[in-house]
Design an enzyme around this catalytic site. Sequence first.
Site, PDB file in Angstrom:
ATOM      1  N   LEU A  97       0.855  -1.193   0.000  1.00  0.00           N
ATOM      2  CA  LEU A  97       0.000   0.000   0.000  1.00  0.00           C
ATOM      3  C   LEU A  97       0.889   1.240   0.000  1.00  0.00           C
ATOM      4  CD1 LEU A  97      -3.126  -0.550   2.261  1.00  0.00           C
ATOM      5  CD2 LEU A  97      -3.015  -0.193  -0.196  1.00  0.00           C
ATOM      6  N   HIS A  98       1.641   1.405  -1.063  1.00  0.00           N
ATOM      7  CA  HIS A  98       2.519   2.550  -1.259  1.00  0.00           C
ATOM      8  C   HIS A  98       2.173   3.178  -2.605  1.00  0.00           C
ATOM      9  CE1 HIS A  98       5.061   1.459   2.130  1.00  0.00           C
ATOM     10  NE2 HIS A  98       4.887   0.215   1.753  1.00  0.00           N
ATOM     11  N   ALA A  99       2.618   4.396  -2.806  1.00  0.00           N
ATOM     12  CA  ALA A  99       2.474   5.086  -4.084  1.00  0.00           C
ATOM     13  C   ALA A  99       1.027   5.087  -4.577  1.00  0.00           C
ATOM     14  CB  ALA A  99       3.435   4.499  -5.110  1.00  0.00           C
TER      15      ALA A  99
END
Length: 85
Positions: A14-16
């Site tokens: 759950l990045h970018a």
Amino acid sequence: MAERKVSVASEVGLHARPAATFVQTAAKAPFDVTIAKAGGQPVNAKSILSVLALDVRQGESVVITAEGEGAEELLDQLAEIASAS
């Protein structure tokens, strides 16, 4: 209170982009929405900094909760975002 446990499928966790899409969707709700790593403390799912700080990686599980009219539908959307690869 509605709740979903979801395994994060994206290679970047759950990045970018996945985090931004997740937070944008959660922010539309007129009620509180939280996210937590399984067994962890929930944080505000409407805050990009809070979601990024969870440092959720591919294959880890998160628990998303919300309470209010439309919570079930919102959690379905958020679960789909988190579980998309």
